[in-house]
Scaffold this active site. Sequence first.
Site, PDB file in Angstrom:
ATOM      1  N   HIS A  15       5.192   7.506  -1.030  1.00  0.00           N
ATOM      2  CA  HIS A  15       4.141   8.341  -1.619  1.00  0.00           C
ATOM      3  C   HIS A  15       3.059   7.493  -2.284  1.00  0.00           C
ATOM      4  CE1 HIS A  15       5.469   7.530  -5.740  1.00  0.00           C
ATOM      5  NE2 HIS A  15       6.707   7.681  -5.285  1.00  0.00           N
TER       6      HIS A  15
ATOM      7  N   GLU B  91      14.004  10.999  -4.590  1.00  0.00           N
ATOM      8  CA  GLU B  91      14.357   9.682  -5.114  1.00  0.00           C
ATOM      9  C   GLU B  91      15.685   9.775  -5.858  1.00  0.00           C
ATOM     10  OE1 GLU B  91      14.552   6.607  -5.131  1.00  0.00           O
ATOM     11  OE2 GLU B  91      12.584   5.893  -5.798  1.00  0.00           O
TER      12      GLU B  91
END
Length: 221
Positions: free
Chosen positions: A12, A89
């Site tokens: 990202h 994550e």
Amino acid sequence: MDKQITLYVVRHGQTYFNIYNKLQGWSNSPLTDAGIADAKAAGERLKDVQFAAAYCSDTTRAQQTAETILAANQSQPVPKLITAPYFREEFYGYYEGTDMAQAWYVAGAPHGVPSFKAIEEKYSIGKAKDFLKEADPFRQAENNAEYWARVDQAFDMIRANPILKDGDKVLMISHGNTLLSLMERYGQGKYDLSVRPANGSLTKLLLTPDDIQVLGYNQKD
């Protein structure tokens, strides 16, 4: 024939927690202007790749990055973005939002390894997860086994997608420690795990029915 899928895995774009050097697992902070530029640059690099599907975690930073890349893509039709918590994550539990150096000191110092780099060099990234859960007063941070039990479901979700065919390309938006963890598990020792993958960088993986092969890591061009 067994399906082999090429995953285009993009980290990202930069977030505010990235700038502030804070642990950012399941928590969110917005993309910065530089992070939006990271996503746009990745979209430009990948605009001619025909994606059969697209996946990311259900975090805003991953979704915004994915949507920016897909908006630039020339595939017809552009695939609908699929989000799921499996792609998140690592969960840092009590240490979500904590200064990274401080959190890894608390986790590693009792074991004689006072930084993430020291833990990785002496033990492993997997052991860093175990140490952080041990240090979490709530014991809610993911240890290595819990982490992989969840992330493996992400790859199984892609494998099980009935629309995907052998040779298809799939976009997947991921996260820094997840990419490092993937390189530790599947990179066959070829990659420097002391260097974090860049925001907006591309990692290519070959997803087979029972394995993952690394085709390229942390590419920015």
